[in-house]
Design a protein around this motif. Structure first.
Motif, PDB file in Angstrom:
ATOM      1  N   ALA A  38      78.217  -6.434  59.970  1.00  6.74           N
ATOM      2  CA  ALA A  38      78.535  -5.443  58.945  1.00  6.74           C
ATOM      3  C   ALA A  38      80.034  -5.453  58.657  1.00  6.74           C
ATOM      4  O   ALA A  38      80.856  -5.478  59.587  1.00  6.74           O
ATOM      5  CB  ALA A  38      78.117  -4.060  59.424  1.00  6.74           C
ATOM      6  N   ILE A  87      81.010  -3.133  56.153  1.00  7.33           N
ATOM      7  CA  ILE A  87      81.023  -1.665  56.047  1.00  7.33           C
ATOM      8  C   ILE A  87      79.969  -1.197  57.059  1.00  7.33           C
ATOM      9  O   ILE A  87      78.809  -1.601  56.986  1.00  7.33           O
ATOM     10  CB  ILE A  87      80.667  -1.195  54.612  1.00  7.33           C
ATOM     11  CG1 ILE A  87      81.624  -1.794  53.571  1.00  7.33           C
ATOM     12  CG2 ILE A  87      80.651   0.350  54.546  1.00  7.33           C
ATOM     13  CD1 ILE A  87      83.089  -1.394  53.694  1.00  7.33           C
ATOM     14  N   LYS A  88      80.406  -0.383  57.989  1.00 10.19           N
ATOM     15  CA  LYS A  88      79.619  -0.118  59.195  1.00 10.19           C
ATOM     16  C   LYS A  88      78.631   1.031  59.055  1.00 10.19           C
ATOM     17  O   LYS A  88      78.957   2.076  58.482  1.00 10.19           O
ATOM     18  CB  LYS A  88      80.549   0.223  60.363  1.00 10.19           C
ATOM     19  CG  LYS A  88      81.664  -0.770  60.615  1.00 10.19           C
ATOM     20  CD  LYS A  88      81.140  -2.079  61.135  1.00 10.19           C
ATOM     21  CE  LYS A  88      82.255  -3.065  61.401  1.00 10.19           C
ATOM     22  NZ  LYS A  88      81.725  -4.369  61.855  1.00 10.19           N
ATOM     23  N   TYR A  89      77.478   0.818  59.647  1.00  7.45           N
ATOM     24  CA  TYR A  89      76.476   1.867  59.860  1.00  7.45           C
ATOM     25  C   TYR A  89      76.855   2.565  61.169  1.00  7.45           C
ATOM     26  O   TYR A  89      76.800   1.955  62.231  1.00  7.45           O
ATOM     27  CB  TYR A  89      75.114   1.176  59.928  1.00  7.45           C
ATOM     28  CG  TYR A  89      74.010   1.862  60.688  1.00  7.45           C
ATOM     29  CD1 TYR A  89      73.665   3.201  60.477  1.00  7.45           C
ATOM     30  CD2 TYR A  89      73.241   1.124  61.598  1.00  7.45           C
ATOM     31  CE1 TYR A  89      72.608   3.790  61.172  1.00  7.45           C
ATOM     32  CE2 TYR A  89      72.176   1.703  62.285  1.00  7.45           C
ATOM     33  CZ  TYR A  89      71.870   3.019  62.075  1.00  7.45           C
ATOM     34  OH  TYR A  89      70.823   3.596  62.757  1.00  7.45           O
ATOM     35  N   MET A  90      77.294   3.805  61.087  1.00  7.50           N
ATOM     36  CA  MET A  90      77.637   4.529  62.316  1.00  7.50           C
ATOM     37  C   MET A  90      77.358   6.009  62.080  1.00  7.50           C
ATOM     38  O   MET A  90      78.048   6.655  61.295  1.00  7.50           O
ATOM     39  CB  MET A  90      79.109   4.277  62.685  1.00  7.50           C
ATOM     40  CG  MET A  90      79.542   4.814  64.041  1.00  7.50           C
ATOM     41  SD  MET A  90      78.380   4.614  65.440  1.00  7.50           S
ATOM     42  CE  MET A  90      78.140   2.855  65.569  1.00  7.50           C
ATOM     43  N   SER A 111      75.858   0.819  54.331  1.00  5.15           N
ATOM     44  CA  SER A 111      76.510  -0.273  55.061  1.00  5.15           C
ATOM     45  C   SER A 111      76.244  -1.583  54.324  1.00  5.15           C
ATOM     46  O   SER A 111      75.314  -1.692  53.522  1.00  5.15           O
ATOM     47  CB  SER A 111      76.011  -0.339  56.503  1.00  5.15           C
ATOM     48  OG  SER A 111      74.625  -0.555  56.548  1.00  5.15           O
ATOM     49  N   SER A 155      70.358  -6.790  68.587  1.00  2.01           N
ATOM     50  CA  SER A 155      69.225  -5.949  68.193  1.00  2.01           C
ATOM     51  C   SER A 155      68.810  -6.208  66.741  1.00  2.01           C
ATOM     52  O   SER A 155      67.628  -6.170  66.434  1.00  2.01           O
ATOM     53  CB  SER A 155      69.506  -4.477  68.457  1.00  2.01           C
ATOM     54  OG  SER A 155      70.456  -4.001  67.551  1.00  2.01           O
ATOM     55  N   SER A 191      65.516  -0.941  64.889  1.00  2.00           N
ATOM     56  CA  SER A 191      66.978  -0.901  64.986  1.00  2.00           C
ATOM     57  C   SER A 191      67.491  -0.886  63.554  1.00  2.00           C
ATOM     58  O   SER A 191      67.119  -1.750  62.751  1.00  2.00           O
ATOM     59  CB  SER A 191      67.469  -2.147  65.722  1.00  2.00           C
ATOM     60  OG  SER A 191      68.869  -2.220  65.660  1.00  2.00           O
ATOM     61  N   GLY A 192      68.321   0.094  63.236  1.00  2.30           N
ATOM     62  CA  GLY A 192      68.748   0.278  61.848  1.00  2.30           C
ATOM     63  C   GLY A 192      69.273  -1.003  61.214  1.00  2.30           C
ATOM     64  O   GLY A 192      68.832  -1.428  60.137  1.00  2.30           O
ATOM     65  N   ARG A 220      68.959  -5.203  57.459  1.00  2.00           N
ATOM     66  CA  ARG A 220      69.853  -6.035  56.641  1.00  2.00           C
ATOM     67  C   ARG A 220      69.614  -7.524  56.883  1.00  2.00           C
ATOM     68  O   ARG A 220      70.017  -8.355  56.082  1.00  2.00           O
ATOM     69  CB  ARG A 220      71.323  -5.673  56.915  1.00  2.00           C
ATOM     70  CG  ARG A 220      71.679  -4.221  56.559  1.00  2.00           C
ATOM     71  CD  ARG A 220      73.197  -4.009  56.681  1.00  2.00           C
ATOM     72  NE  ARG A 220      73.655  -4.457  57.966  1.00  2.00           N
ATOM     73  CZ  ARG A 220      74.238  -3.689  58.898  1.00  2.00           C
ATOM     74  NH1 ARG A 220      74.469  -2.407  58.664  1.00  2.00           N
ATOM     75  NH2 ARG A 220      74.616  -4.186  60.048  1.00  2.00           N
ATOM     76  N   SER A 271      74.948   1.045  71.179  1.00  2.02           N
ATOM     77  CA  SER A 271      75.190   1.516  69.811  1.00  2.02           C
ATOM     78  C   SER A 271      74.388   2.801  69.545  1.00  2.02           C
ATOM     79  O   SER A 271      74.834   3.657  68.792  1.00  2.02           O
ATOM     80  CB  SER A 271      74.919   0.429  68.777  1.00  2.02           C
ATOM     81  OG  SER A 271      73.636  -0.077  68.902  1.00  2.02           O
ATOM     82  N   HIS A 314      76.101   6.102  68.008  1.00  5.14           N
ATOM     83  CA  HIS A 314      75.648   6.814  66.805  1.00  5.14           C
ATOM     84  C   HIS A 314      75.630   8.337  67.030  1.00  5.14           C
ATOM     85  O   HIS A 314      75.858   9.115  66.112  1.00  5.14           O
ATOM     86  CB  HIS A 314      74.223   6.384  66.426  1.00  5.14           C
ATOM     87  CG  HIS A 314      74.144   5.048  65.755  1.00  5.14           C
ATOM     88  ND1 HIS A 314      74.682   4.796  64.521  1.00  5.14           N
ATOM     89  CD2 HIS A 314      73.571   3.880  66.145  1.00  5.14           C
ATOM     90  CE1 HIS A 314      74.444   3.534  64.179  1.00  5.14           C
ATOM     91  NE2 HIS A 314      73.778   2.949  65.150  1.00  5.14           N
ATOM     92  N   ASP A 369      82.265  -5.022  65.858  1.00  5.68           N
ATOM     93  CA  ASP A 369      81.176  -4.046  65.946  1.00  5.68           C
ATOM     94  C   ASP A 369      81.431  -3.112  67.129  1.00  5.68           C
ATOM     95  O   ASP A 369      82.547  -3.040  67.609  1.00  5.68           O
ATOM     96  CB  ASP A 369      79.848  -4.798  66.105  1.00  5.68           C
ATOM     97  CG  ASP A 369      79.128  -4.924  64.773  1.00  5.68           C
ATOM     98  OD1 ASP A 369      79.530  -4.249  63.817  1.00  5.68           O
ATOM     99  OD2 ASP A 369      78.157  -5.690  64.698  1.00  5.68           O
ATOM    100  N   ALA A 370      80.395  -2.478  67.608  1.00  5.96           N
ATOM    101  CA  ALA A 370      80.552  -1.604  68.775  1.00  5.96           C
ATOM    102  C   ALA A 370      80.587  -2.476  70.023  1.00  5.96           C
ATOM    103  O   ALA A 370      79.643  -2.515  70.818  1.00  5.96           O
ATOM    104  CB  ALA A 370      79.407  -0.602  68.828  1.00  5.96           C
TER     105      ALA A 370
HETATM  106  O1  PMV Z   1      71.305  -1.063  64.546  1.00  5.28           O
HETATM  107  P1  PMV Z   1      72.083  -0.340  65.582  1.00  5.28           P
HETATM  108  O2  PMV Z   1      71.506   1.017  65.893  1.00  5.28           O
HETATM  109  O3  PMV Z   1      72.276  -1.188  66.835  1.00  5.28           O
HETATM  110  O4  PMV Z   1      73.554  -0.025  65.018  1.00  5.28           O
HETATM  111  C1  PMV Z   1      74.497  -1.007  64.738  1.00  5.28           C
HETATM  112  C2  PMV Z   1      75.828  -0.395  64.560  1.00  5.28           C
HETATM  113  C3  PMV Z   1      76.984  -1.346  64.316  1.00  5.28           C
HETATM  114  O5  PMV Z   1      76.671  -2.662  64.751  1.00  5.28           O
HETATM  115  C4  PMV Z   1      78.182  -0.861  65.124  1.00  5.28           C
HETATM  116  C5  PMV Z   1      77.408  -1.372  62.851  1.00  5.28           C
HETATM  117  C6  PMV Z   1      76.467  -2.065  61.901  1.00  5.28           C
HETATM  118  O6  PMV Z   1      76.426  -1.620  60.737  1.00  5.28           O
HETATM  119  O7  PMV Z   1      75.828  -3.063  62.268  1.00  5.28           O
END
Ligand code: PMV
Length: 315
Positions: free
Chosen positions: A12, A14-17, A31, A110, A147-148, A152, A192, A196, A283-284
């Motif tokens: 990402a 632009i991050k999903y957080m 994101s 993930s 996993s969100g 993508r 992650s 969140h 990322d995280a």
């Molecule tokens: O899909 P998750 O819940 O593991 O979240 C991913 C969060 C980040 O990798 C930090 C940002 C992103 O948008 O991928």
């Protein structure tokens, strides 16, 4: 019967957080990501006569044995159970999975692993239930529940996810060179999922969605205009924004260690000196992702040889 599917990771910009709905993984902000077609998860599903699903590593000749923690296996099988329920299917499966990137490399997998599981389970369930395959958009939406960020991974090279909608985006720079510097191989201490939740305790969280939306707008305009330097600036600002949320959470936490900080400083001073360089993001985790344009292939190789080889693994 057996089914097989593969899915790529994505990074990402632009991050999903932060989530507005934890059960369905609805994000607080849009994101935007680049799909990493070289980093793949593989899943093979086979029917199983019992009533319980199982996980097992997918053995790939020559590759080290893939492992998944007990907790990881449970989360994976819970997503399979969710998909079986959606298709109203009661039979059991054995799920074999692995990644083509080294296990324990410190790379979050993930997105690719939940995308591959979703694709493979849908193939199996549609064949067993004699149903047509759902559209890619619906498959991506189902993967989002596991996993969100997995939603993508169904679109390449650029994917945009907002609320419950994810789409591919056509933009210049469709053939970037990806390098990830593996600053640490360790499993991260704050997952992650925990991040969140924790970011909501930061004072900076209340305006985070607004900042992410502005960063997204700026990045889209920069990419559309092939303005690489502006794309770099906003990408840099964006991942720091997310890491500031971590640093100001209660309790505060951080993934940026001394080595990541030293590398970021070196990368930034190279950009300042040359007026050019890769897009940089994190990322995280402590690892640093670099995206180079194809015409920067020599620059990518030089940075790897001069600064990284012998110090860090680079994928
Ligand atoms: O899909 P998750 O819940 O593991 O979240 C991913 C969060 C980040 O990798 C930090 C940002 C992103 O948008 O991928």
């Amino acid at each position: 019967m057996q089914w097989f599917a593969q899915a790529p990771a994505n990074i990402a910009l632009i991050k999903y957080m932060g989530k507005t709905n934890e059960d369905e993984n609805i994000p607080e902000n849009p994101s935007f990501s680049y799909t990493l077609d070289r980093l793949l998860s593989n899943v093979m599903i086979e029917e199983h006569p019992g009533s319980q699903d199982f996980w097992a590593p997918l053995s790939i000749p020559g590759a080290p044995k893939f492992q998944l923690s007990k907790q990881g296996q449970e989360r994976y099988l819970a997503h399979l159970a969710f998909l079986k329920k959606k298709f109203n299917y009661r039979g059991a499966f054995v799920v074999h999975s692995s990644n083509n990137f080294p296990h324990g490399s410190g790379l979050a997998s993930s997105a690719s692993s939940f995308a591959a599981l979703t694709k493979c389970a849908i193939l199996a369930l549609c064949e067993l239930k004699k149903e047509d395959l759902p559209s890619i958009e619906i498959q991506a939406t189902l993967a989002r529940h596991g996993s969100g960020s997995a939603c993508r991974s169904f679109f390449s090279p650029w994917a945009l996810w907002d609320q419950d909608t994810v789409t591919g985006v056509v933009l210049p720079y469709s053939n970037l060179i990806h390098q990830v510097i593996l600053v640490s191989h360790e499993e991260k201490s704050i997952s992650s999922s925990a991040a969140h939740r924790l970011v909501k305790t930061s004072n900076l969280y209340s305006h985070r969605a607004h900042r992410a939306q502005n960063n997204l707008k700026t990045l889209m305009h920069a990419l559309e205009a092939s303005d690489w330097a502006s794309a770099y600036q906003v990408t840099w600002k964006e991942f720091h924004d997310m890491h500031h949320l971590f640093a100001t959470a209660t309790p505060p936490f951080s993934y940026i260690n001394e080595q990541s900080q030293a590398l970021l400083t070196a990368l930034k001073s190279s950009w300042d000196r040359l007026g050019d360089g890769p897009l940089i993001t994190m990322d995280a985790g402590p690892n640093i992702h670099l995206l180079y344009r194809p015409d920067q292939a020599d620059m990518a190789l030089r940075f790897k040889h001069d600064q990284l080889i012998g110090e860090y693994d680079v994928l």
